[in-house]
Design a protein around this motif. Sequence first.
Motif, PDB file in Angstrom:
ATOM      1  N   LEU A 112     -37.451  12.370 -16.362  1.00  0.00           N
ATOM      2  CA  LEU A 112     -36.233  12.523 -16.346  1.00  0.00           C
ATOM      3  C   LEU A 112     -35.539  13.602 -16.692  1.00  0.00           C
ATOM      4  CD1 LEU A 112     -34.725   8.932 -18.131  1.00  0.00           C
ATOM      5  CD2 LEU A 112     -34.496   9.502 -14.908  1.00  0.00           C
ATOM      6  N   LEU A 113     -36.728  14.360 -16.705  1.00  0.00           N
ATOM      7  CA  LEU A 113     -37.010  15.199 -18.162  1.00  0.00           C
ATOM      8  C   LEU A 113     -36.225  16.853 -17.060  1.00  0.00           C
ATOM      9  CD1 LEU A 113     -38.534  15.167 -21.199  1.00  0.00           C
ATOM     10  CD2 LEU A 113     -36.643  14.672 -20.626  1.00  0.00           C
TER      11      LEU A 113
ATOM     12  N   VAL B  56     -42.510  25.192 -25.880  1.00  0.00           N
ATOM     13  CA  VAL B  56     -41.835  24.351 -26.606  1.00  0.00           C
ATOM     14  C   VAL B  56     -41.169  25.371 -28.427  1.00  0.00           C
ATOM     15  CG1 VAL B  56     -41.224  22.166 -27.917  1.00  0.00           C
ATOM     16  CG2 VAL B  56     -42.389  22.444 -25.729  1.00  0.00           C
ATOM     17  N   ASP B  57     -40.379  24.848 -28.651  1.00  0.00           N
ATOM     18  CA  ASP B  57     -39.259  25.468 -29.563  1.00  0.00           C
ATOM     19  C   ASP B  57     -40.046  23.535 -31.225  1.00  0.00           C
ATOM     20  OD1 ASP B  57     -39.176  27.762 -29.872  1.00  0.00           O
ATOM     21  OD2 ASP B  57     -36.773  28.040 -29.473  1.00  0.00           O
ATOM     22  N   GLY B  58     -39.976  24.112 -31.605  1.00  0.00           N
ATOM     23  CA  GLY B  58     -40.394  22.913 -33.000  1.00  0.00           C
ATOM     24  C   GLY B  58     -40.161  22.984 -34.630  1.00  0.00           C
TER      25      GLY B  58
ATOM     26  N   GLU C  42     -33.104  23.436 -22.102  1.00  0.00           N
ATOM     27  CA  GLU C  42     -33.321  22.235 -20.785  1.00  0.00           C
ATOM     28  C   GLU C  42     -33.382  20.787 -22.107  1.00  0.00           C
ATOM     29  OE1 GLU C  42     -32.623  26.139 -19.572  1.00  0.00           O
ATOM     30  OE2 GLU C  42     -34.983  25.488 -20.688  1.00  0.00           O
ATOM     31  N   VAL C  43     -34.110  20.911 -22.974  1.00  0.00           N
ATOM     32  CA  VAL C  43     -34.702  19.381 -23.124  1.00  0.00           C
ATOM     33  C   VAL C  43     -34.314  20.012 -24.616  1.00  0.00           C
ATOM     34  CG1 VAL C  43     -36.142  17.433 -23.868  1.00  0.00           C
ATOM     35  CG2 VAL C  43     -35.619  19.060 -21.058  1.00  0.00           C
TER      36      VAL C  43
ATOM     37  N   GLY D  81     -26.698  20.308 -17.511  1.00  0.00           N
ATOM     38  CA  GLY D  81     -27.498  19.432 -16.629  1.00  0.00           C
ATOM     39  C   GLY D  81     -28.937  19.387 -17.578  1.00  0.00           C
ATOM     40  N   GLY D  82     -28.877  19.790 -19.191  1.00  0.00           N
ATOM     41  CA  GLY D  82     -29.720  19.857 -19.624  1.00  0.00           C
ATOM     42  C   GLY D  82     -29.558  18.099 -19.765  1.00  0.00           C
ATOM     43  N   VAL D  83     -31.057  17.670 -20.988  1.00  0.00           N
ATOM     44  CA  VAL D  83     -31.234  16.345 -21.252  1.00  0.00           C
ATOM     45  C   VAL D  83     -31.192  16.006 -22.835  1.00  0.00           C
ATOM     46  CG1 VAL D  83     -32.571  14.265 -20.848  1.00  0.00           C
ATOM     47  CG2 VAL D  83     -31.617  15.390 -19.170  1.00  0.00           C
ATOM     48  N   VAL D  84     -30.427  15.323 -23.420  1.00  0.00           N
ATOM     49  CA  VAL D  84     -30.913  15.067 -24.462  1.00  0.00           C
ATOM     50  C   VAL D  84     -31.642  13.965 -24.813  1.00  0.00           C
ATOM     51  CG1 VAL D  84     -29.962  14.436 -26.848  1.00  0.00           C
ATOM     52  CG2 VAL D  84     -29.478  16.036 -25.812  1.00  0.00           C
TER      53      VAL D  84
END
Length: 291
Positions: A131-132, A158-160, A202-203, A225-228
């Motif tokens: 879904l991402l 990715v940022d963490g 985006e996520v 349009g991004g997802v959490v």
Amino acid sequence: MPPQKRFETIDGAELYRRLALGKPLVLLDVRTGTEYEERHIPGSLLVPLQDLEAHIIDVPDSGVPVAVISESGLRGASACSLLAQYGRGPLLNLDGGLKEWPGPTSEGPDSQRHHEHGLAPSSFLVKNFGLLPKGLALDLAMGEGRNAIYLATRGFDVDGVEADAQAVAQARIAARRLGAPIRALVGNVEDGTYIVPIESYEVIVVFNYLHRPVFKDVKEGVVPGGVVVYQTFAMDHAGTEQSRNPERLLRPGELREVFADWDVLQYRELAGRSREGEARPIAGIVARKPR
């Protein structure tokens, strides 16, 4: 004709890689209880070799590969041979045993009924990965980076972010070991040492962390349009406190309320279990920001 091989060996690096990527595995530790409590792979099931035949029913028989762990690999080979006689498999013996394991270990007892690997990504994230939307992702309060690393190995940039500097250091080590580049940062949204940039990701994923003011930051940080993906511990439907700090627990239905103006792609509230084996309700949501 040579006899059919009844089990395979797996080296520590490959076992670590499979767990970190969320591959389904059962970890079976066949050492003694004393050895197990001194050091073991997180989430592993303890059934000492001398008790294995009497407790064969305790070994999951779902077709998921069983990785057998001993101290040096010898007891593991014996356990694999016994399990093969009972038709269990596929079977993998950790080559060289725990001495060759490159990943993190735990001390003390684990829950014997719930096999969540501390280095594996959240099953909720893995199940909803499709879904991402691809792109830039943020793992907020990432801990030692298990979800950030999973996203990085699946094509995300990715940022963490994590407040615990030691956890960030461990995340960087794990990411290098797995060839999963992440930008691991020390920062805390609660004291302002990290601020989620507006409409940048985006996520955004958040697991096992609740600070209610961050809901607004997370929603603003995602592009249209991004997802959490958000999952953490909750109160039960009777409002019972399951933690010393109820402010860190979701109320029943709270995530649905927070994301009521978004497209809810997945939602769940169910009985879960902490890594310490304590039964605790959890709630999770996958929600998409309207364009």
